[in-house]
Every structure is written in structure tokens, then in C-alpha cells.
Design an enzyme around this catalytic site. Structure first.
Site, PDB file in Angstrom:
ATOM      1  N   HIS A 186      86.162  49.712 -44.386  1.00 47.48           N
ATOM      2  CA  HIS A 186      86.795  49.699 -43.216  1.00 47.48           C
ATOM      3  C   HIS A 186      86.742  50.407 -42.145  1.00 47.48           C
ATOM      4  O   HIS A 186      86.039  49.891 -40.765  1.00 47.48           O
ATOM      5  CB  HIS A 186      88.439  50.049 -43.151  1.00 47.48           C
ATOM      6  CG  HIS A 186      89.192  48.778 -43.853  1.00 47.48           C
ATOM      7  ND1 HIS A 186      90.330  48.673 -44.245  1.00 47.48           N
ATOM      8  CD2 HIS A 186      88.804  47.469 -44.082  1.00 47.48           C
ATOM      9  CE1 HIS A 186      90.773  47.629 -44.836  1.00 47.48           C
ATOM     10  NE2 HIS A 186      89.879  46.809 -44.695  1.00 47.48           N
ATOM     11  N   ARG A 293      70.199  36.118 -51.674  1.00 48.46           N
ATOM     12  CA  ARG A 293      69.587  36.808 -52.862  1.00 48.46           C
ATOM     13  C   ARG A 293      70.732  36.919 -54.123  1.00 48.46           C
ATOM     14  O   ARG A 293      71.830  37.924 -54.255  1.00 48.46           O
ATOM     15  CB  ARG A 293      69.162  38.230 -52.804  1.00 48.46           C
ATOM     16  CG  ARG A 293      67.834  38.060 -51.941  1.00 48.46           C
ATOM     17  CD  ARG A 293      67.520  39.562 -51.618  1.00 48.46           C
ATOM     18  NE  ARG A 293      66.173  39.829 -51.081  1.00 48.46           N
ATOM     19  CZ  ARG A 293      65.455  40.031 -50.099  1.00 48.46           C
ATOM     20  NH1 ARG A 293      66.594  40.099 -49.250  1.00 48.46           N
ATOM     21  NH2 ARG A 293      64.422  39.987 -49.849  1.00 48.46           N
ATOM     22  N   GLU A 428      55.819  32.516 -53.180  1.00 50.17           N
ATOM     23  CA  GLU A 428      55.320  34.051 -53.253  1.00 50.17           C
ATOM     24  C   GLU A 428      54.360  34.391 -54.304  1.00 50.17           C
ATOM     25  O   GLU A 428      54.348  35.818 -54.383  1.00 50.17           O
ATOM     26  CB  GLU A 428      56.937  34.541 -53.143  1.00 50.17           C
ATOM     27  CG  GLU A 428      57.583  34.322 -54.597  1.00 50.17           C
ATOM     28  CD  GLU A 428      58.948  35.033 -54.696  1.00 50.17           C
ATOM     29  OE1 GLU A 428      59.332  36.196 -54.019  1.00 50.17           O
ATOM     30  OE2 GLU A 428      59.591  34.520 -55.370  1.00 50.17           O
ATOM     31  N   ASP A 452      56.644  39.692 -52.017  1.00 52.90           N
ATOM     32  CA  ASP A 452      56.033  39.283 -53.182  1.00 52.90           C
ATOM     33  C   ASP A 452      54.561  38.962 -53.087  1.00 52.90           C
ATOM     34  O   ASP A 452      53.548  39.234 -53.656  1.00 52.90           O
ATOM     35  CB  ASP A 452      56.755  38.525 -54.169  1.00 52.90           C
ATOM     36  CG  ASP A 452      57.839  39.112 -55.067  1.00 52.90           C
ATOM     37  OD1 ASP A 452      57.412  40.617 -55.383  1.00 52.90           O
ATOM     38  OD2 ASP A 452      59.031  38.913 -55.267  1.00 52.90           O
ATOM     39  N   ARG A 462      53.399  47.700 -54.963  1.00 52.60           N
ATOM     40  CA  ARG A 462      53.683  48.514 -53.549  1.00 52.60           C
ATOM     41  C   ARG A 462      54.537  50.005 -54.071  1.00 52.60           C
ATOM     42  O   ARG A 462      54.512  50.788 -53.139  1.00 52.60           O
ATOM     43  CB  ARG A 462      54.326  47.900 -52.625  1.00 52.60           C
ATOM     44  CG  ARG A 462      55.840  47.829 -52.764  1.00 52.60           C
ATOM     45  CD  ARG A 462      56.499  47.096 -51.486  1.00 52.60           C
ATOM     46  NE  ARG A 462      57.448  46.206 -52.000  1.00 52.60           N
ATOM     47  CZ  ARG A 462      58.314  45.768 -50.965  1.00 52.60           C
ATOM     48  NH1 ARG A 462      58.500  46.099 -49.895  1.00 52.60           N
ATOM     49  NH2 ARG A 462      59.202  44.640 -51.703  1.00 52.60           N
ATOM     50  N   CYS A 499      61.063  34.306 -45.477  1.00 51.68           N
ATOM     51  CA  CYS A 499      62.071  35.102 -45.678  1.00 51.68           C
ATOM     52  C   CYS A 499      61.665  36.462 -46.269  1.00 51.68           C
ATOM     53  O   CYS A 499      62.490  37.246 -46.168  1.00 51.68           O
ATOM     54  CB  CYS A 499      62.992  34.555 -46.475  1.00 51.68           C
ATOM     55  SG  CYS A 499      62.553  34.175 -48.276  1.00 51.68           S
TER      56      CYS A 499
HETATM   57  C1  PEP Z   1      59.936  38.077 -50.869  1.00 51.05           C
HETATM   58  O1  PEP Z   1      59.432  38.356 -52.109  1.00 51.05           O
HETATM   59  O2  PEP Z   1      59.319  38.216 -49.920  1.00 51.05           O
HETATM   60  C2  PEP Z   1      61.406  37.918 -51.088  1.00 51.05           C
HETATM   61  C3  PEP Z   1      62.039  37.650 -50.043  1.00 51.05           C
HETATM   62  O3  PEP Z   1      62.142  37.854 -52.244  1.00 51.05           O
HETATM   63  P1  PEP Z   1      62.604  39.378 -52.499  1.00 51.05           P
HETATM   64  O4  PEP Z   1      62.124  40.650 -51.621  1.00 51.05           O
HETATM   65  O5  PEP Z   1      64.084  39.433 -52.874  1.00 51.05           O
HETATM   66  O6  PEP Z   1      61.813  39.534 -53.798  1.00 51.05           O
HETATM   67 MG    MG Z   2      60.384  37.854 -54.039  1.00 52.10          MG
END
Ligand code: PEP
Ligand code: MG
Length: 566
Positions: A186, A293, A428, A452, A462, A499
Site C-alpha cells: 500500500h 510473462r 527470439e 534472447d 549475457r 517486446c
Molecule cells: C525476450 O527474450 O526478449 C523476451 C521478451 O522474453 P524474456 O525476456 O522473458 O526471455
Molecule cells: Mg525470451
């Protein structure tokens, strides 16, 4: 410097005001006139309700509907017939009103605190507020009045409660520091609604702060600097001004369509991890959710969520979005996302291994449970299904076959679903990018996961510092992958979003416009910023920059050149 949870962005600079907890101590005692004690309890509840109604009204005017609803929830809680009758039963057996109230509230606090999900745990804080409020009425102790605090006050308190903020003069509060609460507490919700920089979960506040101390609250980074020197103060004052100027400039874009400088429209969605985050997406002016997600529903627990639980979660997000698109990604576990209770074997090469769509196809019942839940939720909005980590056509076909099986099962059970639900994929992996033209023919949409895609294209992890210099979406190889995916989708006439984190990078946006991206999905706080960045570019200018970028040979050259163009 003290560290906490940055729960409301911005920089606050001011003087400490420590809010001591009011004493709600009493001596438990036996009562003989139980009828009079019951009346004393009922009167206290009446006063509590009247005050809370007043505060809710004030909060509605000053802060917002959602915050006012928290207080309305408190009224419903104390009005709960079970709660009242149990308290009255205890009073009838000779327990004083304070103790009877406390016993009952503590029982609820214990139950709610033990829950698995954040939402139910938050109810424990509500019961604590109700207990403090009614006890205050019984003992005749009034809560601290925050309508009179001087300008540039930084509140330091154990917890910020809705009733405390009802009378708050927000222009006088420079920052908030609390000892308890996380990002979804809150205190956090209220601080964000009031747009006051806040750092929460700072341990032992009474040891660190005293009234009148000068303090900097960096709600963006979650840092607190006590009694700063002149140089630090000047630095943070400049940061505060920049933050405010940038924020004000972004407000012009609220409620507007997402258009480039030629007037071409884009979809601007948000990424979420929990159904409640959809509220944030709407508050931040997102036009939908481009990535839910779902793995977060499977984490921090000891067993799989069943179909009903998942259905409720997806339905909740769909209802919050009121018809705006909701792209639900099926379970993406493995690699860096571990779920202990699934008991997956340790692998030599988890990023290349048994994960995401590969795991789901092989664990069909788990997959079908999720797909059925998503299908059922599709009755409540524009829900779409997205498969993660696709590398070949077979995976798409198998996934879609399972969707059809689930539809048939639901039909037999007489349960509703959207028969025309759209099914798309995350692009990806390097393989998906290379065969994007083939995949586009089998999918209703693409969403590029650059987090990815960058790693798989550059064959670099990474998390490994030694190879992190390779991990960049400005690498010519990654840019070519993105180009291929977008062009393939455009040729097939299907929508293509992004995304991954790169979607919010202002330096990449002109390139995405030039390639023909149709949808951006970013973290809610980046929404207005991305809308502003998209508005800067005509297609002609974006094409000119992109033509040059694609002639460059290294990521360093690309990044250097783009810096000069932004
Ligand atoms: C990605 O891989 O760019 C993605 C959006 O999925 P996540 O970061 O959940 O692997
Ligand atoms: Mg991903």
C-alpha cells in the site's frame, strides 16, 4: 548511503519528519457488564466507519479511485458479519473489547500473511489498518494529521497507510521513507498515486533518522543520502529538475494515439508479469499488453497452479484491460528461469536445452492446463496466445494442434472460449529469424524478443562478463535478424511487435520504424517516453538513418552514429 526499494520514481530533497507510531497499548481485563462493553465496541466501530468514509471521500478527491477503494475495503472488512459476531461472542464471555478485536484481527493477519500470493498477503496489511483504526477509537487515540506539515518534508514512518494520506498536503511532502513494504505494498501504491518519490523497506529507521536531518530520497534508484555535502546536493538538485522537466514534457502524450511524424499509427503495448500489473499498464496509458510473462504465476510456490487459478489470473488481466489486446505467453521456463518443484534435471547447456515450448510440448497435460485457462479467459477480452522460443515450423504446428484439442475439450464441457483466438510466436531465436518467411505463413502475429534474440544470434551469454561486449542489439548481425523478421511479417501481412527491452531504446526506434514494425511492447513506465520517441520520426528520415546504419560494419560504429542522430 542507505539502500531500500525504489517504489515511486523521482528525487525528493527535504527535512526529515519521523512519524512515531501512536501508542495503542491497553491492559487486557475482564468485563462484567458485557452489554455495555458490546455497545462501547459498536460505537467505536460506528465512529471508525464514519471517519473512514470521510477519509475515503477526501482520498477520492485528492488521490484517486483505486486508493479510495482501499479504505472502502476497510469498511467492508469491519462490517463483515462473521468478524463482528465473533468479536461480540468474545465480549459476551467477558473479554474486553480491545482484546476481542485484537484476537480476531490477529487470527486473520496470521491466515493472510501465510498466503502464497502477494495480493492475499496484502490483505494482512488491511486487517492491521482496521485493527489500529478501531483500537484508536476504543482508546480515544487520534492518528497523526499530515495536513499541517511544513514544505519540503520527508516523511519517515514504519508504514504509510491510506488513512494517513487522506489529509496529506502532497505539495509539502518531498519524499517518503518507510521501514516496511515492497513495490506492491500500500505504501508503494499510495506514494506512486501521489507522485511522491519513495524508498521503502529501509531497516531500522529509528536508528538512522532524526527530525530536521537533511535527506535526499532517490525513489528511482532506491537510495537515500543523509546529510549530503554541497556537491551531492547540487548533483541531485539538477537530477530532480531534469526528472521533473522530462516528466512534464511526456504528459502531452497521455491519452493520445501513437503516431510517427507522418501520422502513421502504431500499437503501443506494455509487458507485465502478474495480472495486477495490467492496472499499471492502463495507468501508464498502454494500449494493451504485448507480453504477459506467465512464468511468474508458476514461481515462488511449491506446486503447479491449476486450471482454475490460471483462468482467474488471465481473466483478471483481461477484465482490467477492458477489451484492449492481451497477449499471453505460454510458460517460458528453463534457461535462466528456474522452477524448483518441476524437478528439471541440471543440464550442461540450459539455454540450448529443455525449455519453453520444447518443455511444454513434451509435458502436454501441463501445457493443456494453461491453454484451456487462456482459452476460457478469452471470453473476457481480446486475449491472444503466444509461444516462446520457437525454432521450427513443427513446434508451431504442434502448439496449434494442442490449442485445437483444448478447444474441443472445452466445447464438450460446455465452457466458453473465443474460437478465433489469435496464435502467434516470439521470434527470439536465430533459427526463427532465418525462417521467418516460413513461420509467418503459420502464425497470426510475431513478437520479437530481442533479449534472447541478441544472445542466440551472437552466441553469447549475457551473464558472462567476458563476452558481454558482444551482447548488443546494434550488432549488424542482430539488426539483420530483426530486419528479416519484420520484412517477412510485413510480406505476409501479419502484425509484428517487439517486446524485448530494445523496443524502448530511443536509438533503435527509427530503425524499427524504417523496417516496418507495427507494435511496441515496453515496461509500463516507458510507455509515454516511447510514444514521444516514435512521434519524432518521419518514415523518410528513419529510412535515411537506417540505410546508413545498415552500411556500417561494427556495433560500435552503429552506436556512435545513432548517438549523433537522436
Ligand atoms: C525476450 O527474450 O526478449 C523476451 C521478451 O522474453 P524474456 O525476456 O522473458 O526471455
Ligand atoms: Mg525470451
Amino acid at each position: 548511503m542507505l539502500k531500500g526499494v525504489g517504489a515511486s520514481a523521482g528525487i525528493g530533497i527535504g527535512n526529515v519528519l519521523v512519524l512515531e507510531d501512536i501508542s495503542l497499548e491497553y491492559t487486557p481485563h475482564e468485563v462484567t457488564d458485557t452489554a455495555a462493553e458490546t455497545t462501547r465496541f459498536k460505537d467505536a466501530v460506528d465512529r471508525f466507519i464514519k471517519n473512514t468514509e470521510k477519509q475515503a471521500k477526501k482520498l477520492l478527491e485528492t488521490t484517486g479511485e483505486k486508493e479510495a477503494r482501499i479504505l472502502e475495503g476497510h469498511i467492508s472488512m469491519i462490517n463483515d458479519p462473521y468478524m463482528q459476531s465473533e468479536i461480540e461472542k468474545q465480549i459476551a464471555s467477558g473479554t474486553c473489547a480491545e482484546e476481542a478485536l485484537e484476537n480476531m484481527c490477529n487470527m486473520f493477519i496470521g491466515v493472510f500473511s501465510a498466503a502464497d500470493d502477494d495480493f492475499t498477503r496484502q490483505r494482512a496489511a488491511d486487517v492491521r489498518d482496521v485493527k489500529a483504526g478501531v483500537l484508536g477509537e476504543l482508546l480515544g487515540v487520534k492518528e497523526i494529521d499530515l495536513s499541517e506539515v511544513p514544505a519540503d518534508t520527508v516523511l519517515v514512518t514504519r508504514e504509510l497507510t491510506p488513512s494517513m494520506t487522506a489529509g496529506i498536503k502532497k505539495e509539502n511532502i518531498a519524499g517518503i521513507i518507510t521501514e516496511t513494504g515492497g513495490k506492491t505494498s500500500h505504501s508503494a501504491i499510495l506514494a506512486r498515486a501521489l507522485e511522491i518519490p519513495a524508498v521503502l523497506s529501509v531497516p531500522d529507521i529509528s536508528e538512522h533518522f532524526k527530525n530536521e536531518d537533511k535527506v535526499i530520497v532517490d525513489g528511482t534508484a532506491g537510495n537515500i543520502i543523509l546529510n549530503p555535502d554541497k556537491k551531492t546536493l547540487a548533483e541531485y538538485t539538477a537530477m530532480r529538475e531534469t526528472f521533473i522537466a522530462e516528466k512534464n514534457a511526456l504528459e502531452v502524450f497521455r491519452g493520445k494515439k501513437t503516431l510517427n511524424a507522418d501520422g502513421k499509427e502504431y500499437e503501443l503495448f506494455c509487458n507485465i508479469g502478474k495480472p495486477e500489473d495490467a492496472v499499471k499498464a492502463v495507468e501508464c496509458d498502454g494500449e494493451g499488453v504485448g507480453l504477459f510473462r506467465t512464468e511468474f504465476l508458476f514461481m515462488d510456490r511449491t506446486s503447479l497452479p491449476n486450471e482454475e487459478e490460471q483462468f482467474e489470473a488471465y481473466k483478471k488481466a483481461a477484465i482490467i484491460l477492458k477489451g484492449k489486446p492481451l497477449i499471453i505467453r505460454t510458460l517460458d521456463i528453463g534457461g535462466d528461469k528456474e522452477i524448483e518443484y518441476l524437478g528439471l534435471e541440471k543440464e550442461e547447456n540450459p539455454f540450448m536445452g529443455y525449455r519453453a515450448i520444447r518443455y511444454c510440448i513434451d509435458n502436454k497435460e501441463l501445457f493443456k492446463t494453461q491453454i484451456r485457462a487462456i482459452l476460457r479467459a478469452s471470453v473476457y477480452g481480446d486475449v491472444r496466445i503466444m509461444f516462446p522460443l520457437v525454432t521450427c515450423i513443427d513446434e508451431v504446428r504442434q502448439g496449434k494442434r494442442i490449442v485445437e484439442e483444448c478447444k474441443a475439450e472445452l466445447k464438450l464441457q460446455g465452457k466458453g472460449y473465443n474460437n478465433d483466438i489469435k496464435v502467434g510466436i516470439m521470434t527470439e531465436t536465430a533459427a526463427a529469424a532465418v525462417i521467418a518467411d516460413l513461420l509467418a505463413k503459420e502464425c497470426d502475429f510475431f513478437s520479437i524478443g530481442t533479449n534472447d534474440l541478441t544472445g542466440y544470434t551472437m552466441s553469447c551469454d549475457r551473464g558472462n562478463d567476458k563476452v558481454s561486449y558482444l551482447y548488443s542489439h546494434f550488432q549488424p548481425a542482430v539488426l539483420r535478424m530483426i530486419e528479416k523478421i519484420i520484412k517477412s511479417a510485413n510480406e505476409q501481412g501479419i502484425p509484428v511487435g517487439m517486446c524485448g527491452e530494445a523496443a524502448a531504446d530511443p536509438m533503435l526506434i527509427p530503425i524499427l520504424i524504417s523496417f516496418g514494425l507495427t507494435e511496441f511492447s515496453v515496461s509500463p513506465v516507458s510507455t509515454l517516453k516511447v510514444r514521444k520517441e516514435i512521434a519524432k520520426w518521419t518514415k523518410e528520415k528513419a529510412d535515411e538513418i537506417t540505410a546508413h546504419v545498415m552500411s556500417l560494419k561494427t556495433q560500435g560504429e552503429v552506436a556512435e552514429y545513432l548517438k549523433t542522430q537522436i
